[in-house]
Design a protein around this motif. Structure first.
Motif, mmCIF file in Angstrom:
data_model
loop_
_atom_site.group_PDB
_atom_site.id
_atom_site.type_symbol
_atom_site.label_atom_id
_atom_site.label_comp_id
_atom_site.label_asym_id
_atom_site.label_seq_id
_atom_site.Cartn_x
_atom_site.Cartn_y
_atom_site.Cartn_z
ATOM 1 N N GLY A 33 15.679 132.885 118.459
ATOM 2 C CA GLY A 33 14.287 132.902 118.029
ATOM 3 C C GLY A 33 13.931 131.672 117.230
ATOM 4 O O GLY A 33 14.768 130.808 116.961
ATOM 5 N N THR A 34 12.685 131.605 116.832
ATOM 6 C CA THR A 34 12.214 130.471 116.031
ATOM 7 C C THR A 34 12.720 130.630 114.601
ATOM 8 O O THR A 34 13.180 131.710 114.206
ATOM 9 C CB THR A 34 10.675 130.404 116.017
ATOM 10 O OG1 THR A 34 10.177 131.557 115.312
ATOM 11 C CG2 THR A 34 10.099 130.332 117.421
ATOM 12 N N LEU A 35 12.593 129.584 113.836
ATOM 13 C CA LEU A 35 13.038 129.620 112.446
ATOM 14 C C LEU A 35 12.278 130.693 111.670
ATOM 15 O O LEU A 35 12.884 131.482 110.938
ATOM 16 C CB LEU A 35 12.851 128.239 111.801
ATOM 17 C CG LEU A 35 13.509 128.029 110.449
ATOM 18 C CD1 LEU A 35 15.008 128.253 110.536
ATOM 19 C CD2 LEU A 35 13.220 126.626 109.940
ATOM 20 N N ASP A 36 10.962 130.757 111.839
ATOM 21 C CA ASP A 36 10.173 131.762 111.120
ATOM 22 C C ASP A 36 10.569 133.180 111.506
ATOM 23 O O ASP A 36 10.658 134.062 110.649
ATOM 24 C CB ASP A 36 8.673 131.546 111.377
ATOM 25 C CG ASP A 36 8.146 130.283 110.705
ATOM 26 O OD1 ASP A 36 8.788 129.791 109.748
ATOM 27 O OD2 ASP A 36 7.083 129.792 111.142
ATOM 28 N N GLN A 37 10.805 133.413 112.794
ATOM 29 C CA GLN A 37 11.217 134.747 113.246
ATOM 30 C C GLN A 37 12.562 135.134 112.640
ATOM 31 O O GLN A 37 12.750 136.265 112.185
ATOM 32 C CB GLN A 37 11.324 134.784 114.779
ATOM 33 C CG GLN A 37 10.006 134.684 115.503
ATOM 34 C CD GLN A 37 10.182 134.444 116.995
ATOM 35 O OE1 GLN A 37 11.215 133.955 117.453
ATOM 36 N NE2 GLN A 37 9.144 134.774 117.762
ATOM 37 N N TYR A 38 13.491 134.184 112.621
ATOM 38 C CA TYR A 38 14.813 134.490 112.103
ATOM 39 C C TYR A 38 14.785 134.725 110.597
ATOM 40 O O TYR A 38 15.445 135.629 110.087
ATOM 41 C CB TYR A 38 15.827 133.403 112.467
ATOM 42 C CG TYR A 38 17.232 133.943 112.435
ATOM 43 C CD1 TYR A 38 17.753 134.627 113.521
ATOM 44 C CD2 TYR A 38 18.023 133.833 111.301
ATOM 45 C CE1 TYR A 38 19.026 135.171 113.489
ATOM 46 C CE2 TYR A 38 19.297 134.369 111.253
ATOM 47 C CZ TYR A 38 19.793 135.041 112.348
ATOM 48 O OH TYR A 38 21.046 135.602 112.300
ATOM 49 N N VAL A 39 14.004 133.916 109.882
ATOM 50 C CA VAL A 39 13.880 134.101 108.431
ATOM 51 C C VAL A 39 13.321 135.490 108.129
ATOM 52 O O VAL A 39 13.796 136.171 107.211
ATOM 53 C CB VAL A 39 12.999 132.989 107.809
ATOM 54 C CG1 VAL A 39 12.575 133.350 106.399
ATOM 55 C CG2 VAL A 39 13.758 131.665 107.806
ATOM 56 N N ALA A 40 12.346 135.931 108.902
ATOM 57 C CA ALA A 40 11.783 137.272 108.706
ATOM 58 C C ALA A 40 12.863 138.336 108.872
ATOM 59 O O ALA A 40 12.925 139.313 108.104
ATOM 60 C CB ALA A 40 10.635 137.504 109.682
ATOM 61 N N LYS A 41 13.730 138.173 109.858
ATOM 62 C CA LYS A 41 14.821 139.132 110.075
ATOM 63 C C LYS A 41 15.821 139.103 108.920
ATOM 64 O O LYS A 41 16.358 140.136 108.513
ATOM 65 C CB LYS A 41 15.529 138.846 111.393
ATOM 66 C CG LYS A 41 14.668 139.151 112.601
ATOM 67 C CD LYS A 41 15.349 138.731 113.891
ATOM 68 C CE LYS A 41 14.417 138.937 115.083
ATOM 69 N NZ LYS A 41 15.009 138.429 116.332
ATOM 70 N N MET A 42 16.090 137.920 108.377
ATOM 71 C CA MET A 42 17.017 137.811 107.256
ATOM 72 C C MET A 42 16.423 138.421 105.986
ATOM 73 O O MET A 42 17.129 139.037 105.196
ATOM 74 C CB MET A 42 17.400 136.342 107.006
ATOM 75 C CG MET A 42 18.311 135.745 108.067
ATOM 76 S SD MET A 42 19.961 136.480 108.117
ATOM 77 C CE MET A 42 19.762 137.801 109.283
ATOM 78 N N LYS A 43 15.119 138.254 105.795
ATOM 79 C CA LYS A 43 14.456 138.886 104.657
ATOM 80 C C LYS A 43 14.557 140.406 104.778
ATOM 81 O O LYS A 43 14.822 141.093 103.795
ATOM 82 C CB LYS A 43 12.991 138.460 104.588
ATOM 83 C CG LYS A 43 12.795 137.028 104.118
ATOM 84 C CD LYS A 43 11.384 136.602 104.431
ATOM 85 C CE LYS A 43 10.624 136.066 103.287
ATOM 86 N NZ LYS A 43 9.252 135.656 103.645
ATOM 87 N N ALA A 44 14.363 140.915 105.998
ATOM 88 C CA ALA A 44 14.477 142.359 106.225
ATOM 89 C C ALA A 44 15.904 142.845 105.981
ATOM 90 O O ALA A 44 16.114 143.999 105.625
ATOM 91 C CB ALA A 44 14.037 142.701 107.651
ATOM 92 N N ALA A 45 16.894 141.950 106.156
ATOM 93 C CA ALA A 45 18.302 142.299 105.925
ATOM 94 C C ALA A 45 18.686 142.169 104.448
ATOM 95 O O ALA A 45 19.848 142.346 104.089
ATOM 96 C CB ALA A 45 19.209 141.426 106.787
ATOM 97 N N GLY A 46 17.709 141.822 103.586
ATOM 98 C CA GLY A 46 17.964 141.791 102.147
ATOM 99 C C GLY A 46 18.135 140.417 101.527
ATOM 100 O O GLY A 46 18.432 140.303 100.339
ATOM 101 N N PHE A 47 17.943 139.346 102.295
ATOM 102 C CA PHE A 47 18.065 137.999 101.740
ATOM 103 C C PHE A 47 16.736 137.557 101.130
ATOM 104 O O PHE A 47 15.668 137.962 101.582
ATOM 105 C CB PHE A 47 18.488 137.000 102.823
ATOM 106 C CG PHE A 47 19.933 137.139 103.219
ATOM 107 C CD1 PHE A 47 20.914 136.406 102.570
ATOM 108 C CD2 PHE A 47 20.314 138.011 104.223
ATOM 109 C CE1 PHE A 47 22.245 136.542 102.916
ATOM 110 C CE2 PHE A 47 21.639 138.151 104.591
ATOM 111 C CZ PHE A 47 22.608 137.419 103.933
#
Length: 191
Positions: A33-47
């Motif tokens: 995915g794009t950087l923004d999409q991946y960052v959103a997933k990492m935020k959802a994972a608690g980062f």
């Protein structure tokens, strides 16, 4: 019989195509995915998102039993597809702690991914007599310490690194095969 054989070959091709389309995962999230999409997933994972620098998103969080790790999510701007994840574990100021963290992570990675494909753990001028000297050799770039795991989905590399101001840390990098190949192809097209 021909129909059964044709069916069997078709299933093998389908399985092979599926295996090639799978991405390496980081914390259970496929590296895609794009950087923004991946960052959103990492935020959802608690980062916690800290910002972006030179096409790399910087996050902080807990990983593999270590608190306060720094995670870099990298992409090439022209492609904007996440291909590499780097984890900087908390810094150590002594060789024993640094090596203990490295060995602990190496053991867990070996349990999960099998035997490493490459291991280099050596000092340029022979093994120093004490831990302070070992740390000094790392600081002077006379120490090479890494383990690489090669999987069908990509490579994972664990290493010892020096940072700024005499800080030392373990670095873990994930290279997704599909997206790394995409980035590489884009670079090859430039040549």
């Amino acid at each position: 019989m021909k129909k059964i054989l044709l069916c069997f070959v078709s299933v093998l091709f389908a399985i092979s195509a599926m295996a090639q389309s799978e991405h390496l995962s980081f914390k259970g999230v496929p590296i895609d995915g794009t950087l923004d999409q991946y960052v959103a997933k990492m935020k959802a994972a608690g980062f916690t998102y800290l910002g972006q620098q030179d096409g790399t998103a910087i996050l902080r969080g807990d990983f593999a039993g270590f608190k306060g790790c720094t995670v870099g999510v990298s992409t090439l701007k022209s492609v904007n597809v996440v291909s590499t994840i780097g984890v900087i574990f908390p810094s150590c100021d002594d060789w024993s702690s640094l090596e203990q963290n490295y060995d602990h992570l190496k053991s867990m990675l070996t349990e999960k991914y099998g035997q490493p494909s490459d291991v280099v753990e050596r000092f340029q001028n022979g093994t120093p007599r004490d831990n302070n000297s070992r740390l000094h050799e790392l600081f002077m770039d006379r120490c090479t310490w890494y383990t690489t795991f090669t999987t069908p989905k990509g490579d994972i590399q664990l290493s010892l690194q020096k940072g700024e101001y005499s800080s030392y840390f373990v670095l873990l990098k994930y290279y997704d095969k599909i997206n790394t190949d995409t980035v590489r192809q884009q670079a090859m097209d430039d040549l």
